[in-house]
Design a protein around this motif. Structure first.
Motif, PDB file in Angstrom:
ATOM      1  N   ALA A  40       0.834  -1.201   0.000  1.00  0.00           N
ATOM      2  CA  ALA A  40       0.000   0.000   0.000  1.00  0.00           C
ATOM      3  C   ALA A  40       0.870   1.254   0.000  1.00  0.00           C
ATOM      4  O   ALA A  40       0.604   2.212  -0.750  1.00  0.00           O
ATOM      5  N   ASN A  41       1.895   1.274   0.829  1.00  0.00           N
ATOM      6  CA  ASN A  41       2.809   2.418   0.854  1.00  0.00           C
ATOM      7  C   ASN A  41       3.444   2.664  -0.508  1.00  0.00           C
ATOM      8  O   ASN A  41       3.529   3.805  -0.980  1.00  0.00           O
ATOM      9  N   GLU A  42       3.867   1.602  -1.146  1.00  0.00           N
ATOM     10  CA  GLU A  42       4.535   1.718  -2.441  1.00  0.00           C
ATOM     11  C   GLU A  42       3.621   2.297  -3.511  1.00  0.00           C
ATOM     12  O   GLU A  42       4.069   3.021  -4.411  1.00  0.00           O
ATOM     13  N   HIS A  43       2.320   2.013  -3.404  1.00  0.00           N
ATOM     14  CA  HIS A  43       1.383   2.412  -4.442  1.00  0.00           C
ATOM     15  C   HIS A  43       0.483   3.585  -4.022  1.00  0.00           C
ATOM     16  O   HIS A  43      -0.507   3.879  -4.689  1.00  0.00           O
ATOM     17  N   GLY A  44       0.840   4.253  -2.920  1.00  0.00           N
ATOM     18  CA  GLY A  44       0.111   5.447  -2.516  1.00  0.00           C
ATOM     19  C   GLY A  44      -1.273   5.192  -1.961  1.00  0.00           C
ATOM     20  O   GLY A  44      -2.139   6.073  -2.011  1.00  0.00           O
ATOM     21  N   VAL A  45      -1.499   3.998  -1.411  1.00  0.00           N
ATOM     22  CA  VAL A  45      -2.796   3.641  -0.833  1.00  0.00           C
ATOM     23  C   VAL A  45      -2.767   3.940   0.665  1.00  0.00           C
ATOM     24  O   VAL A  45      -1.862   3.480   1.367  1.00  0.00           O
ATOM     25  N   PRO A  46      -3.730   4.694   1.198  1.00  0.00           N
ATOM     26  CA  PRO A  46      -3.725   5.002   2.629  1.00  0.00           C
ATOM     27  C   PRO A  46      -3.886   3.751   3.489  1.00  0.00           C
ATOM     28  O   PRO A  46      -4.615   2.827   3.129  1.00  0.00           O
ATOM     29  N   VAL A  47      -3.202   3.742   4.627  1.00  0.00           N
ATOM     30  CA  VAL A  47      -3.218   2.607   5.553  1.00  0.00           C
ATOM     31  C   VAL A  47      -3.756   3.077   6.895  1.00  0.00           C
ATOM     32  O   VAL A  47      -3.344   4.119   7.415  1.00  0.00           O
ATOM     33  N   LEU A  48      -4.678   2.291   7.452  1.00  0.00           N
ATOM     34  CA  LEU A  48      -5.239   2.587   8.768  1.00  0.00           C
ATOM     35  C   LEU A  48      -4.980   1.413   9.690  1.00  0.00           C
ATOM     36  O   LEU A  48      -5.059   0.252   9.272  1.00  0.00           O
ATOM     37  N   LEU A  49      -4.671   1.702  10.944  1.00  0.00           N
ATOM     38  CA  LEU A  49      -4.400   0.662  11.940  1.00  0.00           C
ATOM     39  C   LEU A  49      -5.360   0.796  13.100  1.00  0.00           C
ATOM     40  O   LEU A  49      -5.513   1.879  13.670  1.00  0.00           O
ATOM     41  N   ASP A  50      -5.991  -0.318  13.455  1.00  0.00           N
ATOM     42  CA  ASP A  50      -6.835  -0.405  14.644  1.00  0.00           C
ATOM     43  C   ASP A  50      -6.129  -1.335  15.620  1.00  0.00           C
ATOM     44  O   ASP A  50      -6.169  -2.559  15.472  1.00  0.00           O
ATOM     45  N   PRO A  51      -5.450  -0.786  16.655  1.00  0.00           N
ATOM     46  CA  PRO A  51      -4.662  -1.607  17.579  1.00  0.00           C
ATOM     47  C   PRO A  51      -5.534  -2.242  18.661  1.00  0.00           C
ATOM     48  O   PRO A  51      -5.357  -2.003  19.867  1.00  0.00           O
ATOM     49  N   VAL A  52      -6.470  -3.078  18.257  1.00  0.00           N
ATOM     50  CA  VAL A  52      -7.469  -3.638  19.176  1.00  0.00           C
ATOM     51  C   VAL A  52      -6.787  -4.354  20.345  1.00  0.00           C
ATOM     52  O   VAL A  52      -5.987  -5.272  20.157  1.00  0.00           O
ATOM     53  N   GLY A  53      -7.103  -3.938  21.540  1.00  0.00           N
ATOM     54  CA  GLY A  53      -6.604  -4.619  22.735  1.00  0.00           C
ATOM     55  C   GLY A  53      -5.141  -4.419  23.015  1.00  0.00           C
ATOM     56  O   GLY A  53      -4.563  -5.167  23.817  1.00  0.00           O
ATOM     57  N   ALA A  54      -4.505  -3.440  22.382  1.00  0.00           N
ATOM     58  CA  ALA A  54      -3.098  -3.180  22.697  1.00  0.00           C
ATOM     59  C   ALA A  54      -2.954  -2.962  24.198  1.00  0.00           C
ATOM     60  O   ALA A  54      -3.725  -2.238  24.808  1.00  0.00           O
ATOM     61  N   GLY A  55      -1.991  -3.628  24.772  1.00  0.00           N
ATOM     62  CA  GLY A  55      -1.798  -3.564  26.213  1.00  0.00           C
ATOM     63  C   GLY A  55      -2.346  -4.755  26.961  1.00  0.00           C
ATOM     64  O   GLY A  55      -1.960  -4.999  28.109  1.00  0.00           O
ATOM     65  N   ALA A  56      -3.236  -5.522  26.315  1.00  0.00           N
ATOM     66  CA  ALA A  56      -3.803  -6.682  26.996  1.00  0.00           C
ATOM     67  C   ALA A  56      -2.759  -7.782  27.174  1.00  0.00           C
ATOM     68  O   ALA A  56      -2.750  -8.477  28.185  1.00  0.00           O
TER      69      ALA A  56
END
Length: 268
Positions: free
Chosen positions: A79-95
């Protein structure tokens, strides 16, 4: 923000989701109702090709394993290489340490355009001490959510959206508070995960990621209020179905009339 809703529907962007098994169906149906085109592709052998042709890539670590993390990184780099936006949902980070480390690993390897999580998740990935229970939000105590969002945006070098009673989105320089939404969203598994994918649908059609994220949060919040008004007294099951209906039915005029968005008073 109302015009972005119509633009997204006219464009019908392909949203590539690498998400968790709990929310796959709800996410796909929610995106379809809103007017986007969802695809769920997880195999490392195909994710780079799928991410390349998508309007946005959404990475969700809700039910993760080592192989899935590898797929997310492969997809993210494509996605980065082709200019596509990336979204991250860090579900439960810290658990668990693995969950937190996986979110940080993705952030280290992939340029992420928007991180969307609850306050506890965002706090954990920037090293702030906040209680978390399972994959749900913990206690926020006296923590200033706007300050947390700004600090995370600077530390992660990305746009950060923290959702809760009010939603905050910022790039660390400017930001918005969205006052729409309903408490029943917390009673539906996957409501936050779907929201991240909705953010993806808007970033797919708007190069200003902050504006896209603000519009997505407002549209989703207004749709939730409309759903609660119609079916809220019947409980979360009816609300979940009605949320899909309202994502389909919501109009730009609804967003103009009911959207409650204000700028952050100041950036800390």
């Amino acid at each position: 923000m109302a015009l972005l809703l119509q633009n997204m529907r006219d464009t019908n962007p392909l949203i590539h989701n690498i998400t968790n098994v709990v929310v796959t169906n709800f996410t796909a149906n929610g995106l379809l109702a809103l007017g986007a085109s969802p695809v769920m592709a997880y195999a490392k052998e195909e994710v780079a090709d799928m991410a390349r042709i998508a309007g946005a890539l959404v990475l969700n670590i809700g039910t993760l394993n080592e192989e899935l993390v590898e797929s997310m990184i492969v997809a993210g780099l494509s996605a980065n290489e082709h200019g596509v936006p990336v979204l991250l949902d860090p579900v439960g980070a810290g658990a668990t340490p693995f969950r937190t480390a996986s979110a940080l690993r993705i952030l280290d390897r992939v340029k992420v355009d928007i991180v969307r999580g609850n306050a506890a998740e965002v706090a954990q990935i920037i090293g702030e001490d906040m209680q978390i229970k399972g994959v749900d939000a913990g206690e926020t105590g006296d923590l200033n959510i706007s300050q947390l969002a700004v600090k995370a945006a600077h530390q992660l070098n990305t746009i950060v959206a923290i959702t809760g009673k009010e939603d905050v989105i910022t790039d660390g320089r400017i930001g918005w508070i969205i006052e729409n939404g309903h408490s029943l969203l917390t009673k539906v598994t996957g409501a936050g995960c779907l929201l991240t994918s909705v953010l993806g649908a808007f970033t797919a059609v708007e190069n200003d990621r902050l504006t896209a994220g603000m519009a997505a949060l407002a549209v989703y919040g207004v749709a939730a209020e409309m759903a609660a008004e119609r079916k809220g007294t019947e409980g979360p099951g009816s609300f979940q179905i009605e949320l899909l209906n309202m994502l389909f039915a919501i109009t730009p005029d609804d967003v103009r009339q009911y959207g409650r968005v204000r700028p952050l008073d100041r950036i800390f």
